[in-house]
Write an enzyme that holds these catalytic residues in place. Structure first.
Site, PDB file in Angstrom:
ATOM      1  N   GLU A 132       0.508  -0.990   0.175  1.00 35.18           N
ATOM      2  CA  GLU A 132       0.067   0.336  -0.260  1.00 35.18           C
ATOM      3  C   GLU A 132       0.797   1.073   0.043  1.00 35.18           C
ATOM      4  O   GLU A 132       0.661   2.061  -0.691  1.00 35.18           O
ATOM      5  CB  GLU A 132      -1.025   0.314   1.445  1.00 35.18           C
ATOM      6  CG  GLU A 132      -2.349  -1.143   1.070  1.00 35.18           C
ATOM      7  CD  GLU A 132      -3.075  -0.380   0.155  1.00 35.18           C
ATOM      8  OE1 GLU A 132      -2.767  -0.188  -1.531  1.00 35.18           O
ATOM      9  OE2 GLU A 132      -4.410  -0.482   0.424  1.00 35.18           O
ATOM     10  N   THR A 185      -4.788   7.571  -5.121  1.00 39.19           N
ATOM     11  CA  THR A 185      -5.224   7.582  -4.469  1.00 39.19           C
ATOM     12  C   THR A 185      -3.477   8.797  -3.332  1.00 39.19           C
ATOM     13  O   THR A 185      -4.619   9.851  -2.119  1.00 39.19           O
ATOM     14  CB  THR A 185      -4.681   6.592  -3.283  1.00 39.19           C
ATOM     15  OG1 THR A 185      -5.415   5.393  -3.944  1.00 39.19           O
ATOM     16  CG2 THR A 185      -4.903   6.719  -1.884  1.00 39.19           C
TER      17      THR A 185
END
Lengths: 320, 320
Positions: A132, A185
C-alpha cells in the site's frame, strides 16, 4: 500461468475502505471482483513478477505493490528463497475498490501458503501494508485487513502494529458504480484538510461507534443512521460527478447509505436486501446516463472470507 | 421530605462521561453514589425547588439544572400543572461524575412517573439536556443518557434528536478518585483546542470503534487497548495533579485503563475484577498521600439500570 513446480493460486478480493464515517479504519471485502495470483518458490532469492493483464503496472519488485509486500516478507524469512509471481488483475487500478490491496494481500497470503503458513493474519497485514505504501504513499490497512480477514474489519490502530478487529456483520448487499474517471489515492489524500473541527470529529466518532454497534447488533436502522461522514466526504465528493444525485437517490430507493469507496471514484451503497440493491443500481444508471459519463455498475455482497488459496491450477476463466 | 400527596422518590445515579476516547459520546452509570429526589404534582403551574443539602445550589428554577429540565418538560404537557421537587444531593457538584446530570435526569424521570410515563427514554434525554445546558453551557447527553438508560451508552448524535445506543457491556469494576479540587465543566471545555489534527481524529475514532466492539464482544483485552485518548486527555490532564502517576500505576496494577471522568477532577479506572480494582485504589492512595492532597476514593461497579423510581417514601439514610 507458466509455473510447473507446486505453485499456489490465490483469489484476492476487491475491498471497500473508508466506509463513510470510518475513514482509514473500516473496510469490507466484496464477493466480486477478485484478482488471480499464482506464486511459486524459487531457489534464486528475490522476486520476479509477470503481469498477465493490460494495466501496464511496473514489474520491478520494489515499485510493484505485490513485489514490495513480498520483499518485506522475504526479509523476515531465514531461508535463502525467492518467489515468482504471475498476476492477472481484474480489479482496475485506481478505481477505488482496493486494487493495490488485492495484489499485496494476495501476494503475502500466497507466499505464506508456500512457506507452510508460518505467519499470523496480523503479520500478513503488516507485510501487505508495504505494498500500500508503494501505491499511495501511506501504509494504511483498511483495504488490506478485509482482503486478508474477509467480512467487515475495523483497524483500531496501525501503530505500533496493526490491530484488526473482525466485525460479525449481518447480510448486506452492495451496489457499486465506477464512473470511468481515475482518481489517484495520493491526490485524493492531498486535498484533505489536515485539521478537523473538534465538533465534526466528535460527530464522526459518534457515527463510528454507532456503525460498529449497528453491525455487531445486526441493527440495520442504526447502521443506516450511522452512515454519515462529516469530515472527508464533503471534500472528496466534489471530485466525483453525480455523487449527490447517486447518494440521495439511493436513500430514496431504500439504501441504508453509502459513499465513496476508498478514495474513489467508485461509489458504493449498502442495502438490506437484493431488490433494494437493484433499485439503487437503477438510480446509478439514471444518474450517469443523464451525465453522459461512461460507467460500470454491479450488485454484490460482502465476502465472508478474504484471499482464498488453492494449490490446484485454476479452471478456465468462466469459473472466476 | 415534606410532601404528603402521592410523591415519588427517584434515586439518580452518578455517571462517568467522556469515557477516554469517547469524548462527548460514551458514558456509563455508577452503582454509587446517587442523588435522592422527591417530586409531587401541584395545581399551581411552575416549579418549586427545595435543596436538602449544603451545596448552595440555586433554587430559582431557570438557573437550577433540575428546574430547567422540568420547565422544558412541562412546556410539552398540555395540562395546567406544576411540580414541587425536593433534592438531596450526595453527588458533589463539580466533581466530574455527573452531578448535574443526576439532578436533571432524576427530575424528568420523576415527573414522567407522576404523569403516567407518557414520555419515551429519548424524550427524557432531550428534556434533561436542558439541565446540562444550565450547568455547562452545552446541551450534551453523555451523562444524561446513562443516568436514564443505565449501563454503558453511546450517544451517536444529539442532533436533530438524541440517538442513544445502549451497549451490553461485560461486568466491569470502577475505581474512582476525587482529588479535592474543583474544575468547572465550562472551564474544562474552554481549554480544548477547537481543531484536531486529522491524524489524531482518525486514531480516536479507531479507538471508539474498538471500545464499542470490545464492550459488545465482551473482549476485555480489546477494551484495554482501545482505552486511549489522543485528543482531550493530553490537554485536560494538566489540570489534574497526579494524573499520569495514577494512570500509569493503575495499568501496572492490572487495570484495563481509564482517564478523566467527565471534565474532572475525578479520575476513573476500569478493571476486570474487584481485586484489581482494589489494587488500583491503593495506587490512588499512594499518589495523593505523596502529593499531600485531600482526596476521596472508592470501588464500585457499572449500574445496569438508570434512575430508579419508587412511590414509597424512602427509608432512613442508612438504606441509601
Amino acid at each position: 500461468m507458466r509455473f510447473s513446480s507446486h505453485p499456489v493460486t490465490v483469489l484476492a478480493p476487491a475491498t471497500v475502505a473508508n466506509v463513510v464515517c470510518g475513514f482509514d479504519v473500516l473496510g469490507f471485502a466484496l464477493a466480486e471482483p477478485a484478482d488471480e495470483l499464482q506464486l511459486r518458490l524459487t531457489e534464486q532469492p528475490g522476486v520476479v513478477i509477470t503481469h498477465e493483464d493490460d494495466f501496464g503496472l511496473p514489474t520491478e519488485p520494489a515499485r510493484n505493490v505485490a513485489g514490495a509486500a513480498l520483499l518485506a516478507m522475504l526479509r523476515a524469512v531465514p531461508e535463502e528463497v525467492g518467489v515468482e509471481i504471475s498476476i492477472r488483475k481484474t480489479i482496475r487500478p485506481g478505481s477505488g475498490i482496493g486494487s493495490s490491496a488485492a495484489s499485496a494481500a494476495g501476494a503475502v497470503v500466497g507466499l505464506n501458503a508456500l512457506l507452510g503458513n508460518r505467519f499470523s493474519q496480523p503479520e500478513l497485514v503488516h507485510y501487505a501494508m508495504y505494498g500500500e505504501e508503494v501505491a499511495s504513499g501511506a501504509r494504511h490497512a483498511d483495504n488490506i485487513a478485509p482482503a486478508i480477514y474477509g467480512g467487515v474489519t475495523l483497524i483500531r490502530a496501525t501503530l505500533p502494529s496493526p490491530d484488526v478487529v473482525p466485525l460479525d456483520a449481518p447480510p448486506l448487499f452492495v451496489t457499486v458504480v465506477h464512473p470511468q474517471i481515475e482518481i489517484k489515492t495520493a491526490d485524493a489524500r492531498r486535498i484533505l484538510r489536515q485539521e478537523v473541527p473538534l465538533r465534526d470529529a466528535i460527530r464522526q466518532w459518534g457515527n463510528v461507534g454507532g456503525l460498529v454497534a449497528g453491525l455487531l447488533q445486526h441493527d440495520y436502522a442504526l447502521i443506516g443512521r450511522s452512515l454519515e461522514d462529516v469530515v472527508v466526504e464533503p471534500v472528496r465528493s466534489i471530485l466525483i460527478p453525480g455523487f449527490a444525485e447517486v447518494k440521495d437517490g439511493s436513500r430514496v430507493a431504500g439504501a441504508l447509505g453509502g459513499g465513496i469507496s476508498g478514495s474513489g471514484p467508485a461509489l458504493f451503497m449498502l442495502s438490506q436486501d437484493e431488490a433494494t440493491a437493484r433499485a439503487v443500481e437503477n438510480v446509478m444508471h439514471a444518474t450517469y446516463q443523464r451525465l453522459s459519463l461512461d460507467y460500470h455498475t454491479y450488485v454484490t455482497t460482502i465476502h465472508p472470507t478474504g484471499c482464498q488459496v488453492s494449490s490446484e491450477a485454476p479452471a478456465g476463466p468462466e469459473s472466476r
